[in-house]
Design an enzyme around this catalytic site. Structure first.
Site, PDB file in Angstrom:
ATOM      1  N   ARG A  46       7.047  19.300  19.949  1.00 39.59           N
ATOM      2  CA  ARG A  46       7.160  18.283  18.886  1.00 39.59           C
ATOM      3  C   ARG A  46       7.144  16.903  19.524  1.00 39.59           C
ATOM      4  O   ARG A  46       6.545  15.959  19.014  1.00 39.59           O
ATOM      5  CB  ARG A  46       8.415  18.490  18.036  1.00 39.59           C
ATOM      6  N   TYR A  98      -6.157   4.030  -1.696  1.00 36.52           N
ATOM      7  CA  TYR A  98      -6.276   5.485  -1.690  1.00 36.52           C
ATOM      8  C   TYR A  98      -5.144   6.077  -2.549  1.00 36.52           C
ATOM      9  O   TYR A  98      -3.970   5.718  -2.380  1.00 36.52           O
ATOM     10  CB  TYR A  98      -6.183   6.001  -0.251  1.00 36.52           C
ATOM     11  N   ASP A 170      -5.327   0.313   7.095  1.00 37.99           N
ATOM     12  CA  ASP A 170      -5.907   1.651   7.001  1.00 37.99           C
ATOM     13  C   ASP A 170      -7.396   1.512   7.322  1.00 37.99           C
ATOM     14  O   ASP A 170      -8.164   0.969   6.530  1.00 37.99           O
ATOM     15  CB  ASP A 170      -5.681   2.196   5.570  1.00 37.99           C
ATOM     16  N   LYS A 195     -11.243  12.261   8.307  1.00 30.89           N
ATOM     17  CA  LYS A 195     -12.518  11.759   7.812  1.00 30.89           C
ATOM     18  C   LYS A 195     -13.483  11.514   8.979  1.00 30.89           C
ATOM     19  O   LYS A 195     -13.876  12.459   9.640  1.00 30.89           O
ATOM     20  CB  LYS A 195     -12.276  10.512   6.962  1.00 30.89           C
TER      21      LYS A 195
HETATM   22  C1  LIG Z   1      -7.948  10.608   3.044  1.00 31.63           C
HETATM   23  C2  LIG Z   1      -7.367   9.260   3.161  1.00 31.63           C
HETATM   24  C3  LIG Z   1      -5.987   9.079   3.420  1.00 31.63           C
HETATM   25  C4  LIG Z   1      -5.025  10.239   3.540  1.00 31.63           C
HETATM   26  O1  LIG Z   1      -5.282  11.006   4.659  1.00 31.63           O
HETATM   27  P1  LIG Z   1      -5.022  12.613   4.736  1.00 31.63           P
HETATM   28  O2  LIG Z   1      -5.532  12.954   6.079  1.00 31.63           O
HETATM   29  O3  LIG Z   1      -5.750  13.236   3.601  1.00 31.63           O
HETATM   30  O4  LIG Z   1      -3.532  12.775   4.600  1.00 31.63           O
HETATM   31  C5  LIG Z   1      -5.524   7.785   3.547  1.00 31.63           C
HETATM   32  N1  LIG Z   1      -6.351   6.716   3.414  1.00 31.63           N
HETATM   33  C6  LIG Z   1      -7.667   6.857   3.148  1.00 31.63           C
HETATM   34  C7  LIG Z   1      -8.523   5.649   3.023  1.00 31.63           C
HETATM   35  C8  LIG Z   1      -8.215   8.120   3.009  1.00 31.63           C
HETATM   36  O5  LIG Z   1      -9.522   8.257   2.727  1.00 31.63           O
END
Ligand SMILES: *Cc1c(COP(=O)(O)O)cnc(C)c1O
Length: 379
Positions: A46, A98, A170, A195
């Protein structure tokens, strides 16, 4: 080291045991100690794991940070950032956000006494109107999902510095290939590595990258104390993904541009949302802070009946109708019935999410096949 070299070599050394060029998947929870406390840097997975450490070094390298942290999902990474705060603190966030981030802020952390205000940041000078003594964090997404709005990171960072507020960006949609928020003045970069970073739609993961040592220590403490880490197998896959990030992104950008221009001239298409168009409201900022415009394209059809638009996305054959984005394969989404279905119609239409809106994550297939697919689906 320049970016394309960093994706392959950044923070990486051949493995100490046998010189393996790719870090082995250290599928272990614990590590032998020669005497109590006598370990070789790893005691429990962890806290640390060698495969995850290799990935965290790569994260730091590609975002021009000093420290990287890997989490079990993008939302787990955001969760760790908000845990830097105390009850009574305020967060100012972009309003075109998001959906999962919005849900985490309002349905979880508001219950712990943290206040979130969702504001338009298209004009950074407006942010100061909302800053109070309690404001401790600015949360920015750019380009935004699904409307592809652009926020001026440098201008927002100036406001954050002036008032000594943390700025988190982000960077999921842009990736460090297109934009490097730490260099523009952000304190924290966050990714849903699910992504583009992973890039192959085969894992769920989150990342944080920072420059400041003190901030990194607080985040590592939260990562270990709360425990939302990712496993060694996924760490290996994400590392492999990063090694081709630059070539994938180059093609995502080329194909995204071609699709955006094709849609713009299509008689059945109404608006196309893509920051590369000169008439995009913040095109000049996108041009300044991004090296290209990415593979995400949203558009509205002139056919604005719910059923008519659903038929268009159902007819797509090369594009897969699915949630998520950023993989090598092209995906299409219908925000009104999928990602944004939980937001009331009047609310979502305020930010432009109409029933006729379709969001494309343009993949790296042959562009002729992608355009032919859209043509037949709209036709
Ligand atoms: C998918 C996404 C998230 C969340 O991420 P997860 O890996 O699904 O928890 C946050 N911000 C954006 C812009 C996203 O496309």
């Amino acid at each position: 080291m320049k970016f394309n070299t960093k994706t392959i070599h950044g923070g990486q050394k051949p493995d100490k045991a046998y010189g393996a060029v790719m870090p082995p998947i250290y599928q272990t929870s614990t590590y032998a100690q020669s005497t109590p406390g006598g370990h070789r840097g790893y005691e429990y997975s962890r806290t640390h794991n060698p495969t995850r450490s290799a990935l965290e070094n790569a994260f730091a390298s590609i975002e021009n940070g000093n420290y990287g942290l890997a989490f079990g999902s993008g939302l787990a990474a955001i969760d760790a950032v908000i845990k830097l705060l105390q009850p009574g603190d305020e967060v100012l966030s972009t309003n075109d956000l998001y959906g999962g981030t919005y849900r985490l802020f309002t349905k979880i952390f508001e219950g712990f006494g943290i206040t979130f205000r969702f504001i338009g940041m298209g004009n950074a000078s407006h942010i100061e109107d909302y800053v109070t003594e309690k404001t401790k964090l600015l949360w920015v997404e750019t380009p935004t999902n699904p409307m592809m709005n652009i926020i001026d990171i440098k201008a927002v960072a100036a406001v954050a510095k002036k008032h000594q507020i943390l700025l988190a960006v982000d960077n999921t949609f842009a990736t460090p290939y297109l934009q490097q928020p730490l260099d523009l003045g952000a304190d924290i970069v966050m990714h849903s590595a699910t992504k583009y970073i992973g890039g192959h739609s085969d894992l769920v993961m989150g990342a944080l990258i920072v420059k400041d040592e003190e901030l990194s220590k607080r985040l590592y403490f939260i990562q270990n104390a709360s425990g939302a880490i990712c496993g060694p197998q996924d760490s290996f896959l994400a590392l492999r993904g990063i090694k081709t990030l630059h070539v994938r992104m180059q093609r995502h950008c080329e194909n995204g541009k071609a699709i955006a221009h094709y849609l713009k001239t299509h008689p059945k298409v109404d608006n196309v949302y893509w920051p590369g168009f000169e008439d995009h409201p913040n095109h000049h900022i996108a041009k300044e802070q991004m090296s290209d415009f990415g593979g995400m394209v949203s558009f509205t059809t002139k056919e604005d009946s719910y059923d008519g638009v659903v038929k268009v996305v159902e007819k797509l054959k090369v594009f897969t109708l699915a949630e998520s984005l950023g993989g090598i394969e092209s995906l299409a989404g219908h925000p009104a019935s999928m990602t944004h279905a939980s937001i009331p119609k009047e609310e979502r239409e305020k930010t432009g999410v109409k029933d006729s809106l379709i969001r494309l994550s343009v993949g790296i297939e042959d562009i002729e096949d992608l355009i032919a697919d859209i043509k037949q689906a709209l036709g």
